[in-house]
Design a protein around this motif. Structure first.
Motif, PDB file in Angstrom:
ATOM      1  N   ARG A 140      -2.259   8.953   5.961  1.00 30.63           N
ATOM      2  CA  ARG A 140      -1.595   9.485   7.159  1.00 30.63           C
ATOM      3  C   ARG A 140      -0.670   8.469   7.818  1.00 30.63           C
ATOM      4  O   ARG A 140       0.144   8.835   8.647  1.00 30.63           O
ATOM      5  N   SER A 141      -0.803   7.198   7.461  1.00 33.49           N
ATOM      6  CA  SER A 141       0.011   6.143   8.071  1.00 33.49           C
ATOM      7  C   SER A 141       1.409   6.109   7.467  1.00 33.49           C
ATOM      8  O   SER A 141       1.620   6.511   6.325  1.00 33.49           O
ATOM      9  N   LEU A 158       0.848  -1.184   0.000  1.00 35.09           N
ATOM     10  CA  LEU A 158       0.000   0.000   0.000  1.00 35.09           C
ATOM     11  C   LEU A 158       0.887   1.238   0.000  1.00 35.09           C
ATOM     12  O   LEU A 158       1.885   1.305   0.703  1.00 35.09           O
ATOM     13  N   THR A 159       0.491   2.215  -0.791  1.00 42.14           N
ATOM     14  CA  THR A 159       1.211   3.477  -0.851  1.00 42.14           C
ATOM     15  C   THR A 159       0.228   4.626  -0.700  1.00 42.14           C
ATOM     16  O   THR A 159      -0.984   4.445  -0.772  1.00 42.14           O
ATOM     17  N   GLU A 164       4.761   3.821   6.193  1.00 40.82           N
ATOM     18  CA  GLU A 164       4.831   2.628   5.346  1.00 40.82           C
ATOM     19  C   GLU A 164       4.578   1.367   6.166  1.00 40.82           C
ATOM     20  O   GLU A 164       3.837   0.478   5.747  1.00 40.82           O
ATOM     21  N   ASP A 165       5.178   1.286   7.344  1.00 39.51           N
ATOM     22  CA  ASP A 165       4.966   0.131   8.224  1.00 39.51           C
ATOM     23  C   ASP A 165       3.509   0.060   8.686  1.00 39.51           C
ATOM     24  O   ASP A 165       2.915  -1.013   8.754  1.00 39.51           O
ATOM     25  N   GLY A 166       2.924   1.217   8.994  1.00 41.87           N
ATOM     26  CA  GLY A 166       1.526   1.268   9.408  1.00 41.87           C
ATOM     27  C   GLY A 166       0.585   0.810   8.312  1.00 41.87           C
ATOM     28  O   GLY A 166      -0.430   0.152   8.581  1.00 41.87           O
ATOM     29  N   ARG A 167       0.906   1.152   7.064  1.00 39.93           N
ATOM     30  CA  ARG A 167       0.067   0.730   5.939  1.00 39.93           C
ATOM     31  C   ARG A 167       0.057  -0.782   5.797  1.00 39.93           C
ATOM     32  O   ARG A 167      -0.959  -1.364   5.428  1.00 39.93           O
ATOM     33  N   ARG A 168       1.180  -1.428   6.078  1.00 43.77           N
ATOM     34  CA  ARG A 168       1.222  -2.890   6.005  1.00 43.77           C
ATOM     35  C   ARG A 168       0.205  -3.508   6.947  1.00 43.77           C
ATOM     36  O   ARG A 168      -0.404  -4.528   6.642  1.00 43.77           O
ATOM     37  N   ARG A 169      -0.006  -2.880   8.080  1.00 47.42           N
ATOM     38  CA  ARG A 169      -0.970  -3.408   9.049  1.00 47.42           C
ATOM     39  C   ARG A 169      -2.422  -3.127   8.640  1.00 47.42           C
ATOM     40  O   ARG A 169      -3.341  -3.626   9.270  1.00 47.42           O
ATOM     41  N   LEU A 170      -2.605  -2.329   7.620  1.00 49.71           N
ATOM     42  CA  LEU A 170      -3.956  -2.031   7.129  1.00 49.71           C
ATOM     43  C   LEU A 170      -4.454  -3.065   6.115  1.00 49.71           C
ATOM     44  O   LEU A 170      -5.640  -3.089   5.795  1.00 49.71           O
ATOM     45  N   VAL A 198      -3.081   4.611  16.495  1.00 51.46           N
ATOM     46  CA  VAL A 198      -4.287   5.433  16.688  1.00 51.46           C
ATOM     47  C   VAL A 198      -5.128   5.423  15.417  1.00 51.46           C
ATOM     48  O   VAL A 198      -6.355   5.253  15.463  1.00 51.46           O
ATOM     49  N   LEU A 199      -4.486   5.579  14.270  1.00 54.63           N
ATOM     50  CA  LEU A 199      -5.197   5.602  12.992  1.00 54.63           C
ATOM     51  C   LEU A 199      -5.824   4.238  12.689  1.00 54.63           C
ATOM     52  O   LEU A 199      -6.978   4.153  12.283  1.00 54.63           O
ATOM     53  N   ARG A 200      -5.064   3.161  12.900  1.00 55.40           N
ATOM     54  CA  ARG A 200      -5.583   1.826  12.647  1.00 55.40           C
ATOM     55  C   ARG A 200      -6.767   1.527  13.563  1.00 55.40           C
ATOM     56  O   ARG A 200      -7.767   0.963  13.150  1.00 55.40           O
TER      57      ARG A 200
END
Length: 179
Positions: free
Chosen positions: A54-55, A7-8, A57-63, A115-117
């Motif tokens: 807003r996440s 995800l980007t 790159e690592d945070g996007r992986r968790r999405l 927080v975002l997730r």
């Protein structure tokens, strides 16, 4: 061997240019490549796009798991989603603002991948509580070729497979990404 999508941030013309959470969802649901899949309520899709942008790159992986969890939420309770986002962000917005404006502003005030997730997770749960589901059955139906088994139409006019970069699709560019 299949590759896990990365995800980007932002909007992407074709899958070859990357994908955001909602663009991935559109493909998994068997719809035309778009950051506004018909199988996801517009307010929830706005939350997902903003959280994606807003996440880190690592945070996007968790999405990634949310790509299937949001399928089948097109009848979500918009007012509850907007109110929840505003309450979590501690903001007040004029009543005349569209829900997506409130959501975008709320998400911009939040920081931190967790927080975002969590916000996105809570919004998906609100959709599930409302009885409109986000269950495994809907995710499986989406992954098996789209809602109710029909070919996705939209900007591609039914030409090519959903998400096929060779199909002469004319993707719509949306400014609802929080970037």
């Amino acid at each position: 061997m299949s590759r896990v999508p990365r995800l980007t941030k932002g909007w992407h013309r074709t899958p070859a240019n990357g994908c955001c959470l909602m663009e991935l969802t559109s493909v998994l649901a068997g719809e035309v490549w778009s950051d506004r899949p018909a199988c996801v309520h517009p307010v929830l899709a706005c939350v997902a796009r903003c959280v994606n942008d807003r996440s880190t790159e690592d945070g996007r992986r968790r999405l990634l798991p949310f790509a299937t969890r949001v399928i089948g939420t097109e009848h979500a309770p918009a007012h509850r989603l907007v109110a929840h986002c505003a309450r979590r962000a501690g903001i007040e917005a004029p009543r005349w603002w569209p829900g997506t404006w409130v959501v975008a502003r709320a998400v911009r005030t939040m920081t931190g991948d967790e927080v975002l997730r969590r916000l996105l997770d809570e919004c998906v749960a609100i959709c599930g509580e409302a009885g409109h589901g986000t269950g495994d059955e809907q995710a499986a139906r989406g992954a098996a070729g789209g809602r109710r088994g029909h070919r996705a139409t939209g900007h591609a006019g039914g030409r090519g497979a959903a998400g096929d970069p060779r199909a002469r699709q004319v993707p719509r560019r949306h400014h609802a990404h929080a970037g």
